[in-house]
Design a protein around this motif. Structure first.
Motif, PDB file in Angstrom:
ATOM      1  N   LYS A 290       0.836  -1.206   0.000  1.00  0.00           N
ATOM      2  CA  LYS A 290       0.000   0.000   0.000  1.00  0.00           C
ATOM      3  C   LYS A 290       0.867   1.251   0.000  1.00  0.00           C
ATOM      4  O   LYS A 290       0.630   2.191  -0.768  1.00  0.00           O
ATOM      5  CB  LYS A 290      -0.902  -0.017   1.237  1.00  0.00           C
ATOM      6  CG  LYS A 290      -1.656   1.275   1.514  1.00  0.00           C
ATOM      7  CD  LYS A 290      -2.856   1.433   0.624  1.00  0.00           C
ATOM      8  CE  LYS A 290      -3.728   2.588   1.081  1.00  0.00           C
ATOM      9  NZ  LYS A 290      -4.866   2.809   0.165  1.00  0.00           N
ATOM     10  N   MET A 291       1.900   1.277   0.851  1.00  0.00           N
ATOM     11  CA  MET A 291       2.765   2.452   0.966  1.00  0.00           C
ATOM     12  C   MET A 291       3.567   2.718  -0.303  1.00  0.00           C
ATOM     13  O   MET A 291       3.955   3.850  -0.570  1.00  0.00           O
ATOM     14  CB  MET A 291       3.690   2.291   2.171  1.00  0.00           C
ATOM     15  CG  MET A 291       2.951   2.307   3.500  1.00  0.00           C
ATOM     16  SD  MET A 291       3.948   1.715   4.889  1.00  0.00           S
ATOM     17  CE  MET A 291       5.023   3.108   5.132  1.00  0.00           C
TER      18      MET A 291
ATOM     19  N   PRO B 145       7.184   7.835   5.322  1.00  0.00           N
ATOM     20  CA  PRO B 145       6.356   7.072   6.275  1.00  0.00           C
ATOM     21  C   PRO B 145       7.146   5.996   7.006  1.00  0.00           C
ATOM     22  O   PRO B 145       6.938   5.769   8.202  1.00  0.00           O
ATOM     23  CB  PRO B 145       5.269   6.459   5.370  1.00  0.00           C
ATOM     24  CG  PRO B 145       5.224   7.331   4.173  1.00  0.00           C
ATOM     25  CD  PRO B 145       6.629   7.781   3.960  1.00  0.00           C
ATOM     26  N   PHE B 146       8.083   5.327   6.296  1.00  0.00           N
ATOM     27  CA  PHE B 146       8.887   4.287   6.930  1.00  0.00           C
ATOM     28  C   PHE B 146       9.732   4.847   8.072  1.00  0.00           C
ATOM     29  O   PHE B 146       9.857   4.229   9.136  1.00  0.00           O
ATOM     30  CB  PHE B 146       9.797   3.610   5.906  1.00  0.00           C
ATOM     31  CG  PHE B 146       9.102   2.596   5.050  1.00  0.00           C
ATOM     32  CD1 PHE B 146       8.530   1.460   5.600  1.00  0.00           C
ATOM     33  CD2 PHE B 146       9.012   2.774   3.686  1.00  0.00           C
ATOM     34  CE1 PHE B 146       7.891   0.518   4.817  1.00  0.00           C
ATOM     35  CE2 PHE B 146       8.374   1.841   2.890  1.00  0.00           C
ATOM     36  CZ  PHE B 146       7.809   0.716   3.448  1.00  0.00           C
ATOM     37  N   THR B 147      10.334   6.020   7.871  1.00  0.00           N
ATOM     38  CA  THR B 147      11.179   6.591   8.924  1.00  0.00           C
ATOM     39  C   THR B 147      10.370   6.884  10.173  1.00  0.00           C
ATOM     40  O   THR B 147      10.851   6.718  11.296  1.00  0.00           O
ATOM     41  CB  THR B 147      11.872   7.884   8.453  1.00  0.00           C
ATOM     42  OG1 THR B 147      10.879   8.865   8.125  1.00  0.00           O
ATOM     43  CG2 THR B 147      12.774   7.647   7.273  1.00  0.00           C
ATOM     44  N   MET B 148       9.129   7.316  10.000  1.00  0.00           N
ATOM     45  CA  MET B 148       8.301   7.695  11.151  1.00  0.00           C
ATOM     46  C   MET B 148       7.725   6.478  11.855  1.00  0.00           C
ATOM     47  O   MET B 148       7.648   6.422  13.076  1.00  0.00           O
ATOM     48  CB  MET B 148       7.204   8.652  10.691  1.00  0.00           C
ATOM     49  CG  MET B 148       7.783   9.940  10.107  1.00  0.00           C
ATOM     50  SD  MET B 148       6.578  10.992   9.275  1.00  0.00           S
ATOM     51  CE  MET B 148       5.733  11.684  10.683  1.00  0.00           C
ATOM     52  N   ILE B 149       7.341   5.462  11.078  1.00  0.00           N
ATOM     53  CA  ILE B 149       6.795   4.237  11.679  1.00  0.00           C
ATOM     54  C   ILE B 149       7.881   3.453  12.416  1.00  0.00           C
ATOM     55  O   ILE B 149       7.620   2.796  13.421  1.00  0.00           O
ATOM     56  CB  ILE B 149       6.139   3.368  10.589  1.00  0.00           C
ATOM     57  CG1 ILE B 149       4.861   4.035  10.097  1.00  0.00           C
ATOM     58  CG2 ILE B 149       5.827   1.970  11.102  1.00  0.00           C
ATOM     59  CD1 ILE B 149       4.242   3.376   8.894  1.00  0.00           C
TER      60      ILE B 149
ATOM     61  N   LEU C 121      20.162  10.205  15.366  1.00  0.00           N
ATOM     62  CA  LEU C 121      20.499   8.781  15.402  1.00  0.00           C
ATOM     63  C   LEU C 121      19.509   7.951  14.583  1.00  0.00           C
ATOM     64  O   LEU C 121      19.888   7.009  13.890  1.00  0.00           O
ATOM     65  CB  LEU C 121      20.533   8.279  16.838  1.00  0.00           C
ATOM     66  CG  LEU C 121      21.786   8.628  17.656  1.00  0.00           C
ATOM     67  CD1 LEU C 121      21.593   8.213  19.107  1.00  0.00           C
ATOM     68  CD2 LEU C 121      23.015   7.934  17.057  1.00  0.00           C
ATOM     69  N   GLU C 122      18.232   8.299  14.690  1.00  0.00           N
ATOM     70  CA  GLU C 122      17.222   7.582  13.926  1.00  0.00           C
ATOM     71  C   GLU C 122      17.502   7.688  12.425  1.00  0.00           C
ATOM     72  O   GLU C 122      17.445   6.686  11.696  1.00  0.00           O
ATOM     73  CB  GLU C 122      15.814   8.156  14.222  1.00  0.00           C
ATOM     74  CG  GLU C 122      15.347   8.007  15.661  1.00  0.00           C
ATOM     75  CD  GLU C 122      14.743   6.650  15.946  1.00  0.00           C
ATOM     76  OE1 GLU C 122      14.836   5.759  15.090  1.00  0.00           O
ATOM     77  OE2 GLU C 122      14.183   6.482  17.049  1.00  0.00           O
ATOM     78  N   LEU C 123      17.821   8.910  11.968  1.00  0.00           N
ATOM     79  CA  LEU C 123      18.090   9.114  10.548  1.00  0.00           C
ATOM     80  C   LEU C 123      19.341   8.356  10.106  1.00  0.00           C
ATOM     81  O   LEU C 123      19.366   7.726   9.046  1.00  0.00           O
ATOM     82  CB  LEU C 123      18.237  10.602  10.249  1.00  0.00           C
ATOM     83  CG  LEU C 123      16.946  11.433  10.321  1.00  0.00           C
ATOM     84  CD1 LEU C 123      17.258  12.911  10.148  1.00  0.00           C
ATOM     85  CD2 LEU C 123      15.946  10.974   9.270  1.00  0.00           C
ATOM     86  N   ARG C 124      20.373   8.411  10.938  1.00  0.00           N
ATOM     87  CA  ARG C 124      21.618   7.731  10.586  1.00  0.00           C
ATOM     88  C   ARG C 124      21.397   6.222  10.470  1.00  0.00           C
ATOM     89  O   ARG C 124      21.844   5.581   9.513  1.00  0.00           O
ATOM     90  CB  ARG C 124      22.700   8.023  11.635  1.00  0.00           C
ATOM     91  CG  ARG C 124      24.080   7.478  11.239  1.00  0.00           C
ATOM     92  CD  ARG C 124      25.122   7.850  12.262  1.00  0.00           C
ATOM     93  NE  ARG C 124      24.917   7.126  13.516  1.00  0.00           N
ATOM     94  CZ  ARG C 124      25.690   7.276  14.595  1.00  0.00           C
ATOM     95  NH1 ARG C 124      26.686   8.154  14.583  1.00  0.00           N
ATOM     96  NH2 ARG C 124      25.457   6.584  15.692  1.00  0.00           N
TER      97      ARG C 124
END
Length: 304
Positions: free
Chosen positions: A5-6, A35-39, A48-51
């Motif tokens: 879907k995404m 959307p994947f980065t936020m979920i 850190l999340e982005l890296r």
């Protein structure tokens, strides 16, 4: 199915927040990644999340926080609502979900959540602080939750002061969009019930279990001679007065009385709680009603 879907063109178009020029150029953080980065957030700092995400999704590529946030501002936030509804519909289309005697067991609940205090949030949601004190913006969150399958079926953000029962009624109207024709029972705590609410649910064939306050139908509660009893509630002038001149008032006059099954539950501290339901004894026994209520409100210790 969620990932398909995404990655669909339809969902990507929905994500563009009404501006179809967004996300048309090749960027370090393309639309399908947002959307994947936020979920996939795990509670770390955004850097850190982005890296960590970029190491997996785009090895050797770095994106700055400002660059990411700029892209994220273009994302239509309703995309997550669309995905949430899609996910839930697919879950209940599969027959592997849990029920109790063929019914989903749903619970309505509300909560207050502090949010960043800005002029915009105060205008939209209001302040939870007392007058002449520093304002604190707060939202009122109302949800309907499937207690056996641990799924939130409906959720709405409201002003800090909102009518929980009125919201629950609107949410209950939307439930079939997700679950189809699966039977359900809604469980509510003491802040929800009112005579018009009971009438609305009975008129629509909605099955419910509600914990009453000691002041609700006080005369009827005090006259209970059994622990499980069908009670006729006269809708006299004193009960209609508050709703005089409204559709609810006219319906109450038309009915004249309603019947509710009241069940007394002894607690460990020797006090009693009373539940009201429109479930018959043929459908659910006294102990089953207690078990259903206890499933959601397990803070209430039921004695053997």
């Amino acid at each position: 199915m969620d990932i398909e879907k995404m990655n669909s063109n339809e969902f990507r178009a929905f994500c563009r927040s009404g501006n179809q020029n967004h996300f048309t150029r090749t960027r370090k953080m393309p639309l399908q990644d947002l959307p994947f980065t936020m979920i996939n957030r795990k509670g770390l700092t955004l850097a850190l999340e982005l890296r960590n995400y970029m190491k997996i999704a785009h090895p050797g590529t770095f994106i700055s926080k400002p660059g990411y946030l700029k892209q994220r501002m273009k994302l239509n936030p309703d995309a997550f609502l669309e995905l949430y509804k899609y996910h839930n519909r697919n879950f209940y289309a599969d027959s592997s979900f849990s029920t109790y005697k063929g019914h989903l067991i749903l619970a309505a609940d509300g909560s207050d959540i502090n949010i960043p205090t800005t002029a915009e949030t105060l205008e939209l949601y209001g302040s939870a602080s007392r007058k002449n004190t520093k304002p604190q913006a707060q939202i009122g969150l109302g949800c309907i939750y499937d207690v056996m399958n641990r799924m939130i079926l409906e959720s709405d953000c409201n002003k800090v002061k909102f009518d929980e029962m009125r919201l629950a009624e609107k949410q209950l109207e939307r439930i079939p969009e997700t679950i189809g024709n699966i039977p359900f029972i809604i469980i509510m705590d003491r802040g929800y019930p009112s005579t018009p609410a009971f009438i609305h649910m009975m008129d629509k064939g909605i099955k419910f279990i509600v914990r009453l306050k000691s002041s609700d139908y006080k005369k009827e509660q005090s006259s209970l001679s059994e622990n499980d009893q069908l009670v006729k509630i006269k809708l006299d002038k004193s009960r209609i007065r508050h709703y005089e001149g409204t559709i609810d008032g006219e319906r109450m006059k038309e009915l004249g009385e309603i019947s509710l099954r009241m069940i007394k539950i002894p607690l460990e501290n020797e006090s009693l709680e009373v539940l009201a339901t429109n479930l018959s004894e043929i459908e659910f026994s006294t102990n089953e009603i207690k078990e259903l209520y206890h499933m959601r409100w397990n803070i209430m210790p039921i004695s053997a």
